[in-house]
Scaffold this motif. Structure first.
Motif, PDB file in Angstrom:
ATOM      1  N   MET A 543      34.185  38.830  52.421  1.00 51.43           N
ATOM      2  CA  MET A 543      33.217  38.777  51.454  1.00 51.43           C
ATOM      3  C   MET A 543      33.703  39.503  50.076  1.00 51.43           C
ATOM      4  N   VAL A 544      34.230  40.700  50.340  1.00 45.76           N
ATOM      5  CA  VAL A 544      34.753  41.554  49.250  1.00 45.76           C
ATOM      6  C   VAL A 544      35.989  40.856  48.697  1.00 45.76           C
ATOM      7  N   GLY A 545      36.978  40.038  49.647  1.00 47.47           N
ATOM      8  CA  GLY A 545      38.326  39.462  49.225  1.00 47.47           C
ATOM      9  C   GLY A 545      37.655  38.207  48.552  1.00 47.47           C
ATOM     10  N   GLN A 546      36.701  37.497  48.779  1.00 50.65           N
ATOM     11  CA  GLN A 546      36.460  36.356  47.911  1.00 50.65           C
ATOM     12  C   GLN A 546      35.780  36.781  46.674  1.00 50.65           C
ATOM     13  N   MET A 547      35.204  38.012  46.351  1.00 54.35           N
ATOM     14  CA  MET A 547      34.839  38.623  45.174  1.00 54.35           C
ATOM     15  C   MET A 547      36.126  38.918  44.458  1.00 54.35           C
ATOM     16  N   VAL A 579      30.602  36.115  40.374  1.00 55.77           N
ATOM     17  CA  VAL A 579      30.521  37.057  41.588  1.00 55.77           C
ATOM     18  C   VAL A 579      29.265  37.315  41.769  1.00 55.77           C
ATOM     19  N   CYS A 580      28.128  37.528  40.838  1.00 52.08           N
ATOM     20  CA  CYS A 580      26.717  37.743  41.069  1.00 52.08           C
ATOM     21  C   CYS A 580      26.295  36.665  41.848  1.00 52.08           C
ATOM     22  N   VAL A 581      26.608  35.503  41.492  1.00 53.20           N
ATOM     23  CA  VAL A 581      26.087  34.267  42.260  1.00 53.20           C
ATOM     24  C   VAL A 581      26.461  34.467  43.598  1.00 53.20           C
ATOM     25  N   TYR A 582      27.590  34.725  43.941  1.00 55.05           N
ATOM     26  CA  TYR A 582      28.442  34.777  45.322  1.00 55.05           C
ATOM     27  C   TYR A 582      27.446  35.733  46.109  1.00 55.05           C
ATOM     28  N   VAL A 583      27.413  36.838  45.255  1.00 53.74           N
ATOM     29  CA  VAL A 583      26.416  38.103  46.049  1.00 53.74           C
ATOM     30  C   VAL A 583      25.338  37.938  46.352  1.00 53.74           C
ATOM     31  N   SER A 584      24.472  37.331  45.782  1.00 53.06           N
ATOM     32  CA  SER A 584      23.136  37.081  45.971  1.00 53.06           C
ATOM     33  C   SER A 584      23.218  36.180  47.032  1.00 53.06           C
ATOM     34  N   ARG A 585      23.975  35.135  47.174  1.00 51.56           N
ATOM     35  CA  ARG A 585      24.014  34.077  48.166  1.00 51.56           C
ATOM     36  C   ARG A 585      24.385  34.949  49.621  1.00 51.56           C
ATOM     37  N   PHE A 610      30.948  46.596  47.507  1.00 56.52           N
ATOM     38  CA  PHE A 610      30.857  45.599  46.119  1.00 56.52           C
ATOM     39  C   PHE A 610      30.990  46.762  44.884  1.00 56.52           C
ATOM     40  N   HIS A 611      30.353  47.830  45.006  1.00 55.90           N
ATOM     41  CA  HIS A 611      30.690  48.881  43.940  1.00 55.90           C
ATOM     42  C   HIS A 611      32.088  49.366  43.509  1.00 55.90           C
ATOM     43  N   ARG A 612      32.588  49.576  45.062  1.00 57.94           N
ATOM     44  CA  ARG A 612      33.869  50.010  45.146  1.00 57.94           C
ATOM     45  C   ARG A 612      34.936  49.132  44.241  1.00 57.94           C
ATOM     46  N   LEU A 613      34.605  47.821  44.592  1.00 57.69           N
ATOM     47  CA  LEU A 613      35.510  46.678  43.924  1.00 57.69           C
ATOM     48  C   LEU A 613      35.456  46.431  42.448  1.00 57.69           C
ATOM     49  N   ILE A 614      34.073  46.576  42.077  1.00 64.92           N
ATOM     50  CA  ILE A 614      33.885  46.303  40.615  1.00 64.92           C
ATOM     51  C   ILE A 614      34.523  47.710  39.918  1.00 64.92           C
ATOM     52  N   HIS A 615      34.259  48.982  40.608  1.00 66.29           N
ATOM     53  CA  HIS A 615      34.873  50.098  39.985  1.00 66.29           C
ATOM     54  C   HIS A 615      36.432  49.897  39.822  1.00 66.29           C
ATOM     55  N   GLU A 616      36.907  49.573  40.837  1.00 73.82           N
ATOM     56  CA  GLU A 616      38.571  49.467  40.668  1.00 73.82           C
ATOM     57  C   GLU A 616      38.588  48.447  39.852  1.00 73.82           C
ATOM     58  N   HIS A 617      38.195  47.407  39.776  1.00 72.99           N
ATOM     59  CA  HIS A 617      38.279  46.158  38.886  1.00 72.99           C
ATOM     60  C   HIS A 617      38.404  46.725  37.455  1.00 72.99           C
TER      61      HIS A 617
END
Length: 708
Positions: A543-547, A579-585, A610-617
């Motif tokens: 999931m994180v990889g897809q985001m 990303v938000c649409v994917y996360v909600s799903r 999810f938070h770590r990914l956005i933070h690093e992004h």
């Protein structure tokens, strides 16, 4: 006085009494009435009335004293009468005692006289009886039976009594001198015995209970009495089994015979027990043998069903028969009869049960995989496979190519229900057919088969396939079907646990096997939980990889450094929206796939990643003033998605990230104030500094001095 008496009406109320007295007095009413209120006149009336009451009280008191005096006088007279009656009763009792002693004395004399008469009469009767028997013996000795008792069919009862006594006497005589007469007496004995049995049989067919009772009483002293009982039992069963239900016919037959046997025989419990034994050893045993032998080798499933049904109905019949008088230990008697019928079948029962359950379970599974056109893969074994499994569990690295299952979980509730139903039937049969001492052991062996086919061959296999089908973390547009596996496995676990508690626990709860069962159950569940945890962890990575893939393809550097800062719409970026649409799903899928605390645990882990990914992004870009506003819009949108997790920790992380993004747009002079705010004051200064460095104006405005 009459007026006063009228005022004392039941029920008496003092206030009402005074009110009525005042109302009757002219000028004494509370409202005055026709005349004006006159207190003196009212007082005078009250004083006169009080005097009247005193006179009335004195009169009543005198009357009460008169009645009390009269009562005391009558009580004394009654006491004198009672004393006179007691004296008379005592005299009568003494007379009765004297009469009783006299009666006892006379009775003693009469008994003594009776004993003397009996002492004289008994030897005389014996002598007369001996003389009579000697006369009949002489007739046998002469070879000619002249007495009417031996030639008159109506005197067969008397003849039977005589011949029975002569038969006993003849047995004491020496054979060499009295061989001929002994043979004649024996011949007559057997002839009369045969006639009596024939008479009993005829009376039974005619339904003459009285005649049957008479003949049975005569035959009681003959050796052929047992044969008489056998004939009775045989005739009782004639026409009794006209229907196909032998058990119901037996119950009705025994109820009918039980009423009759007490009127015919002197020991009805013995005859009733012999009847039941005859039915069990002949009718029921033949019925059981016929039903079981025809399916024992050709149809094991039907054989087990027939064995369970026949044994259940036989024990139910035995329970009904305990209502009858069968002797002192009827329960043991009936248990032995049942054991004699089923012992050969029960000895091999559990092995046949296990073989059938093993074959049936394998067939159910194979039929399911055939319907899916799936060739079941060997899971492999040995040190290499174990090493791969350890590496995969610890590193989440996909060892070997992933398998495309096309969305198939290879778990079927229909298969599970069929397996559990077969096992439930096996537990029921085991409970009924196993010896109490072997019941826990047999139930445990059935449980092991359930574990083998349901947990290992079906669930564990599906988990292995599901793990192999999970794509790598960098796969694009990956279909994550492992959550469907988790959902179905969770449902199956509940069904498995319910059967364990409802059907296995009652069979082993009071035996040492309980510990083994609980240990085995715990071991199986823990092994599966390890695989579920591994699969969920790898699924979260996907999931994180897809985001990450969405962000990498959709997020542009110009999103946060627009060329025309004056012509920018303040809204979240396209990458953020996708990303938000994917996360909600994915959050919704997690909620559908799990229950209880597992939902919060998995969503917490997903939210942290999810938070770590956005933070690093966010740390990969530099931000202009307007770009910082856009970043804040993105984080606000991410924060809305975080609310869907319903996990306080995740929401707190995104709140902090939102506060960090404020460092991208705040005026340089206010940086220290913002960093000292409630949400940022506890964060590492290096982290705050790193975010400030993302600003385009970091070097130009020398913002680093604010962190020196």
């Amino acid at each position: 006085m009459s007026t006063t008496a009228q005022l004392f009406e039941e029920p008496f109320d003092a206030d009402e009494y005074i009110e009525r007295l005042a109302w009757r007095t002219p000028g004494g009413g509370s409202k005055g009435g026709a005349e004006a209120f006159d207190p003196k006149r009212l007082l005078e009336e009250f004083e006169n009335h009080i005097e009247e009451l005193k006179h009335l009280d004195e009169k009543i008191q005198r009357r009460v004293e008169k009645l009390e005096h009269q009562c005391h006088k009558e009580a004394k007279e009654f006491a004198h009468k009672v004393q006179d009656l007691q004296r008379s009763n005592q005299v009568a009792f003494q007379h009765f005692q004297e009469l009783d002693e006299h009666i006892s004395y006379v009775a003693t004399k009469v008994c003594h006289l009776g004993d003397q008469l009996e002492g004289v009469n008994t030897p005389r009767q014996r002598a007369v009886e001996a003389q009579r028997l000697m006369t009949y013996f002489n007739e046998f000795l002469d070879g000619e039976l002249r007495s009417d008792v031996f030639n008159n069919p109506e005197k067969i009862k008397e003849a039977a009594d005589i011949i029975q006594k002569l038969h006993l006497i003849a047995q004491e005589l020496p054979f060499d001198r009295f061989a001929d007469v002994k043979a004649k007496i024996a011949s007559k004995y057997h002839d009369l015995e045969r006639q009596l049995i024939q008479e009993f049989t005829a009376a039974q067919r005619r339904g003459e209970i009285g005649r049957m009772r008479e003949v049975a009483a005569v035959l009681l002293h003959f050796k052929g009495y047992a044969h008489c009982v056998d004939v009775y039992i045989k005739q009782c069963q004639e026409g009794a089994y006209m229907r196909s239900d032998v058990f119901e016919d037996t119950a009705l037959l025994c109820q009918r015979v039980n009423k009759q046997v007490g009127e015919v025989f002197q020991s009805p419990e013995t005859v009733m027990a012999k009847l039941i034994q005859n039915i069990f050893e002949n009718k029921l045993q033949a019925h059981v043998k016929e039903k079981l032998d025809e399916t024992r080798h050709s149809d094991v499933e039907q054989y087990l069903k027939n064995l369970y049904d026949l044994y259940t109905r036989t024990t139910a019949l035995a329970a009904k028969l305990t209502e009858f008088n069968l002797g002192s230990d009827k329960h043991t008697f009936l248990s032995k009869l049942i054991k004699n019928i089923f012992s050969t079948y029960l000895e091999s029962y559990i092995e046949m049960e296990k073989d059938y359950l093993r074959t049936r379970s394998a067939m159910i599974l194979q039929r399911y995989y055939d319907s899916k056109n799936h060739q079941k893969r060997p899971l492999g074994g040995g040190s290499i496979q174990e090493l791969k499994e350890r590496i995969r569990q610890r590193t989440n690295l996909p060892l070997g190519p992933s398998i495309d299952t096309h969305g198939e979980t290879f778990l079927s509730q229909e298969v599970v229900v069929n397996l559990l139903q077969e096992t439930r039937h096996a537990f029921e049969r085991c409970n009924r057919l196993s010896d109490p001492s072997d019941l826990p052991k047999n139930a445990f062996s059935i449980f092991l088969l359930l574990v083998e086919h349901l947990c290992v061959d079906h669930i564990d296999y599906a988990l292995e396939i599901g793990l192999s089908a999970i794509p790598s973390a960098d796969a694009k547009n990956a279909n994550l079907y492992f959550l469907d596996v988790v959902q179905q496995a969770n449902t199956i676990f509940h069904l498995f646990d319910k059967q364990f508690n409802d059907h296995l626990m009652p069979l082993i709860s009071s035996s040492p096997k309980l510990t083994e069962c609980l240990h085995k159950k715990k071991e199986v569940i823990e092994q599966m939980e390890v695989k579920l945890d591994t699969g969920i962890d790898r699924t979260l990575n996907c999931m994180v990889g897809q985001m990450k893939h969405i962000l990498a393809t959709e997020q542009k550097k110009t999103d946060f450094r627009p060329e025309d800062e004056n012509n920018v719409m303040i809204q979240c970026t396209t990458a953020c929206s996708k990303v938000c649409v994917y996360v909600s799903r994915q959050v919704e899928r997690v909620r559908k796939s799990m229950d209880g605390k597992n939902v919060d645990t998995v969503l917490t882990e997903l939210g942290v990643r999810f938070h770590r990914l956005i933070h690093e992004h966010l740390q990969q870009y530099s931000y202009s003033s307007m770009g910082g506003m856009l970043a804040i819009c993105d984080v606000a949108e991410y924060r809305k998605s975080a609310k869907d997790f319903r996990v306080p920790l995740v929401l707190q992380l995104f709140d902090t990230l939102h506060a960090l993004c404020n460092l991208l747009v705040v005026a340089p002079d206010n940086l220290k104030q913002v960093c000292s705010g409630e949400q940022l004051t506890n964060l590492d200064r290096n982290l705050l500094h790193a975010f400030v460095q993302l600003r385009v104006d970091y070097r130009q405005a020398r913002l680093g001095r604010h962190f020196s």
